[in-house]
Design a protein around this motif. Structure first.
Motif, PDB file in Angstrom:
ATOM      1  N   ARG A   1       3.185   6.807  -6.707  1.00 39.61           N
ATOM      2  CA  ARG A   1       2.256   7.767  -7.330  1.00 39.61           C
ATOM      3  C   ARG A   1       2.691   9.196  -7.031  1.00 39.61           C
ATOM      4  O   ARG A   1       2.573  10.075  -7.878  1.00 39.61           O
ATOM      5  N   ILE A   2       3.210   9.420  -5.810  1.00 38.14           N
ATOM      6  CA  ILE A   2       3.704  10.763  -5.459  1.00 38.14           C
ATOM      7  C   ILE A   2       4.901  11.116  -6.353  1.00 38.14           C
ATOM      8  O   ILE A   2       4.984  12.218  -6.900  1.00 38.14           O
TER       9      ILE A   2
ATOM     10  N   LEU B   1       1.577   4.196  -2.951  1.00 35.56           N
ATOM     11  CA  LEU B   1       1.356   5.627  -2.665  1.00 35.56           C
ATOM     12  C   LEU B   1       2.602   6.436  -3.003  1.00 35.56           C
ATOM     13  O   LEU B   1       2.538   7.470  -3.664  1.00 35.56           O
TER      14      LEU B   1
ATOM     15  N   ARG C   1       5.597   9.974  -9.268  1.00 37.63           N
ATOM     16  CA  ARG C   1       5.134  10.182 -10.646  1.00 37.63           C
ATOM     17  C   ARG C   1       4.573  11.598 -10.809  1.00 37.63           C
ATOM     18  O   ARG C   1       4.859  12.287 -11.785  1.00 37.63           O
TER      19      ARG C   1
ATOM     20  N   TRP D   1       0.846  -1.207   0.000  1.00 37.51           N
ATOM     21  CA  TRP D   1       0.000   0.000   0.000  1.00 37.51           C
ATOM     22  C   TRP D   1       0.882   1.259   0.000  1.00 37.51           C
ATOM     23  O   TRP D   1       0.717   2.165  -0.822  1.00 37.51           O
ATOM     24  N   MET D   2       1.838   1.310   0.934  1.00 36.11           N
ATOM     25  CA  MET D   2       2.706   2.489   1.050  1.00 36.11           C
ATOM     26  C   MET D   2       3.597   2.650  -0.184  1.00 36.11           C
ATOM     27  O   MET D   2       3.864   3.764  -0.634  1.00 36.11           O
TER      28      MET D   2
END
Lengths: 220, 42
Positions: A204-205, A201, A207, A197-198
């Protein structure tokens, strides 16, 4: 979304089970052995993260895929975080069992060396201004850094005399209490889920941050 | 049940749900930013 909600509940179940369902391991003062339901999975996730970072770095060098670099950086950061958490929880356990937060035990020493090695990875990333060169240097360094992981985590503590308990939470040991084994494996699963999960996240940050970076086309 | 274990469990649960809540909020914010960047590209 459902998987994340399930993971949240699963981790809560593990916390309740670790304290209220299992019995404290024999041979440790009071209830201190329960910390290992959290300490060992943290160390496992740290090792897994460094492995993922190494594989992603090799992929980046082979394919020059930006996503692989994001994965390598995210995994290294999470590996570092979980390594710090494992050190802190280990230190609390050391205080309760050996009377001191830090004893320069081989396992404690090797984890400090590991933290310094991966600390240098972030220093390297922030020291090179050119993004392309930064990615290549970081990828090469990550692969080299990982070669020390099996040695520091598995070899050093076993070839030297150590205070660190080896068999308390080892599922391969025949004497492990079935209740403890169930909660321990559940905790490994929960921590692995939390890592995924982390990791997603963080990627995505990165990116999104990458989209903000000026591209060659912006200057033409 | 040993005395104090309930309290420790409670504290751990509060910490965990705090972390989980933060991750959910972060997830939503990132989703929003991703949406905005996709809209900008169009």
């Amino acid at each position: 979304m459902i998987l994340k909600a399930m993971l949240s509940i699963w981790m809560a179940v593990i916390i309740v089970a670790a304290f209220l369902y299992t019995e404290a391991a024999v041979g440790f003062p009071g209830e201190t052995s329960r910390i290992l339901f959290f300490h060992v999975p943290q160390a496992w996730v740290a090792t897994l993260s460094f492995l993922v970072s190494m594989i992603a770095s090799a992929t980046y060098l082979a394919k020059r895929n930006l996503k692989a670099d994001y994965l390598a950086q995210s995994a290294a950061e999470l590996g570092f975080l979980f390594c710090v958490l494992a050190t802190v929880t280990g230190s609390i356990f050391a205080k309760a069992t050996w009377g001191s937060f830090w004893n320069w035990d081989p396992r404690e020493t090797s984890i400090v060396i590991l933290l310094m090695i991966y600390g240098a990875y972030f220093a390297l990333r922030s020291a090179v201004p050119d993004p392309e060169r930064k990615r290549v240097f970081a990828a090469v360094y990550s692969i080299l850094a990982f070669t020390t992981v099996p040695f520091l985590i598995f070899v050093v503590p076993r070839i030297t005399a150590s205070l660190h308990p080896e068999n308390t939470m080892n599922p391969t040991q025949p004497g492990m209490d079935p209740k403890t084994l169930k909660v321990f494996l559940g905790s490994l699963l929960a921590y692995t889920g939390l890592f995924v999960w982390m990791l997603r996240l963080k990627m995505r940050i990165l990116r999104l941050e990458g989209l903000k970076e000026p591209r060659f086309g912006d200057f033409i | 049940m040993k005395e104090g274990l309930g309290f420790v469990t409670g504290v751990n649960l509060i910490i965990w749900f705090g972390i989980a809540f933060y991750l959910f909020v972060l997830d939503r914010r990132i989703k929003k930013l991703e949406q905005e960047s996709t809209d900008k590209d169009r």
